[in-house]
Design a protein around this motif. Structure first.
Motif, PDB file in Angstrom:
ATOM      1  N   GLN A   1      -0.888 -23.940 -24.090  1.00 27.78           N
ATOM      2  CA  GLN A   1      -1.081 -24.111 -22.647  1.00 27.78           C
ATOM      3  C   GLN A   1      -2.465 -23.704 -22.175  1.00 27.78           C
ATOM      4  O   GLN A   1      -3.047 -24.346 -21.313  1.00 27.78           O
ATOM      5  N   LYS A   2      -2.987 -22.604 -22.714  1.00 26.66           N
ATOM      6  CA  LYS A   2      -4.256 -22.064 -22.234  1.00 26.66           C
ATOM      7  C   LYS A   2      -5.470 -22.500 -23.060  1.00 26.66           C
ATOM      8  O   LYS A   2      -6.591 -22.189 -22.684  1.00 26.66           O
ATOM      9  N   GLN A   3      -5.223 -23.160 -24.191  1.00 28.57           N
ATOM     10  CA  GLN A   3      -6.328 -23.512 -25.088  1.00 28.57           C
ATOM     11  C   GLN A   3      -7.151 -22.259 -25.381  1.00 28.57           C
ATOM     12  O   GLN A   3      -8.371 -22.231 -25.229  1.00 28.57           O
ATOM     13  N   SER A   4      -6.447 -21.206 -25.773  1.00 30.43           N
ATOM     14  CA  SER A   4      -7.041 -19.894 -25.983  1.00 30.43           C
ATOM     15  C   SER A   4      -6.569 -19.333 -27.312  1.00 30.43           C
ATOM     16  O   SER A   4      -5.499 -19.673 -27.790  1.00 30.43           O
ATOM     17  N   ASP A   5      -7.370 -18.455 -27.888  1.00 26.82           N
ATOM     18  CA  ASP A   5      -6.969 -17.846 -29.162  1.00 26.82           C
ATOM     19  C   ASP A   5      -6.422 -16.429 -28.973  1.00 26.82           C
ATOM     20  O   ASP A   5      -6.347 -15.652 -29.910  1.00 26.82           O
ATOM     21  N   ILE A   6      -6.013 -16.089 -27.755  1.00 28.46           N
ATOM     22  CA  ILE A   6      -5.429 -14.776 -27.486  1.00 28.46           C
ATOM     23  C   ILE A   6      -4.060 -14.692 -28.150  1.00 28.46           C
ATOM     24  O   ILE A   6      -3.241 -15.595 -28.026  1.00 28.46           O
TER      25      ILE A   6
ATOM     26  N   THR B   1       0.716 -17.091 -16.848  1.00 32.40           N
ATOM     27  CA  THR B   1       1.048 -18.083 -17.862  1.00 32.40           C
ATOM     28  C   THR B   1       2.160 -17.565 -18.771  1.00 32.40           C
ATOM     29  O   THR B   1       3.108 -18.291 -19.085  1.00 32.40           O
ATOM     30  N   LEU B   2       2.057 -16.301 -19.176  1.00 36.37           N
ATOM     31  CA  LEU B   2       3.116 -15.694 -19.992  1.00 36.37           C
ATOM     32  C   LEU B   2       4.454 -15.732 -19.265  1.00 36.37           C
ATOM     33  O   LEU B   2       5.480 -16.065 -19.862  1.00 36.37           O
ATOM     34  N   GLU B   3       4.447 -15.381 -17.986  1.00 35.79           N
ATOM     35  CA  GLU B   3       5.686 -15.377 -17.220  1.00 35.79           C
ATOM     36  C   GLU B   3       6.304 -16.773 -17.163  1.00 35.79           C
ATOM     37  O   GLU B   3       7.519 -16.938 -17.308  1.00 35.79           O
ATOM     38  N   SER B   4       5.501 -17.776 -16.988  1.00 38.32           N
ATOM     39  CA  SER B   4       5.987 -19.150 -16.953  1.00 38.32           C
ATOM     40  C   SER B   4       6.618 -19.544 -18.297  1.00 38.32           C
ATOM     41  O   SER B   4       7.688 -20.148 -18.346  1.00 38.32           O
ATOM     42  N   ILE B   5       5.957 -19.193 -19.384  1.00 37.68           N
ATOM     43  CA  ILE B   5       6.479 -19.492 -20.720  1.00 37.68           C
ATOM     44  C   ILE B   5       7.778 -18.726 -20.955  1.00 37.68           C
ATOM     45  O   ILE B   5       8.753 -19.296 -21.476  1.00 37.68           O
ATOM     46  N   LEU B   6       7.816 -17.460 -20.577  1.00 39.34           N
ATOM     47  CA  LEU B   6       9.036 -16.664 -20.731  1.00 39.34           C
ATOM     48  C   LEU B   6      10.192 -17.295 -19.954  1.00 39.34           C
ATOM     49  O   LEU B   6      11.300 -17.418 -20.473  1.00 39.34           O
ATOM     50  N   ASN B   7       9.937 -17.708 -18.722  1.00 38.40           N
ATOM     51  CA  ASN B   7      10.993 -18.331 -17.916  1.00 38.40           C
ATOM     52  C   ASN B   7      11.530 -19.589 -18.590  1.00 38.40           C
ATOM     53  O   ASN B   7      12.735 -19.836 -18.597  1.00 38.40           O
TER      54      ASN B   7
END
Length: 108
Positions: free
Chosen positions: A30-35, A84-90
């Motif tokens: 979703q974020k195109q991030s390597d976190i 973004t994490l909250e959205s994925i968790l939901n």
């Protein structure tokens, strides 16, 4: 704290395994991030953190029967990664829920 009823039982280990398998990959997609987030069992609860970026825990999730008691760090409520994490968790919680039905019991 937010309390969600997923209308089915799940153990801490089952939730931990699901989040360890899916959360980082979905976040990176979703974020195109390597976190990468640390997802671990702490005293019977699932905690999500990223110590290189954030101080403390971002999410603390306790299971009480069919309810998920979710505490979100008050320091990062407006942070885009936390949102973004909250959205994925939901989304993941709705897939866990019986018939996909998640009921909000309490938010505050």
């Amino acid at each position: 704290m937010k309390i969600l009823n997923i209308n089915t039982s799940i153990t801490t280990d089952q939730l931990l395994n699901l989040l360890q398998q899916k959360l980082n990959a979905l976040f990176q997609q979703q974020k195109q991030s390597d976190i990468n987030f640390t997802i671990e069992n702490k005293d019977g609860a699932v905690e999500i953190s990223q110590p290189e970026i954030y101080e403390g825990v971002l999410f603390h999730i306790e299971i009480k029967g069919t309810e998920l008691h979710i505490t979100r760090s008050e320091h990062y409520v407006d942070d885009v990664n936390s949102l973004t994490l909250e959205s994925i968790l939901n989304d993941l919680f709705s897939k866990l829920a019986r018939d996909g039905k998640v009921t909000l019991v309490l938010e505050g």
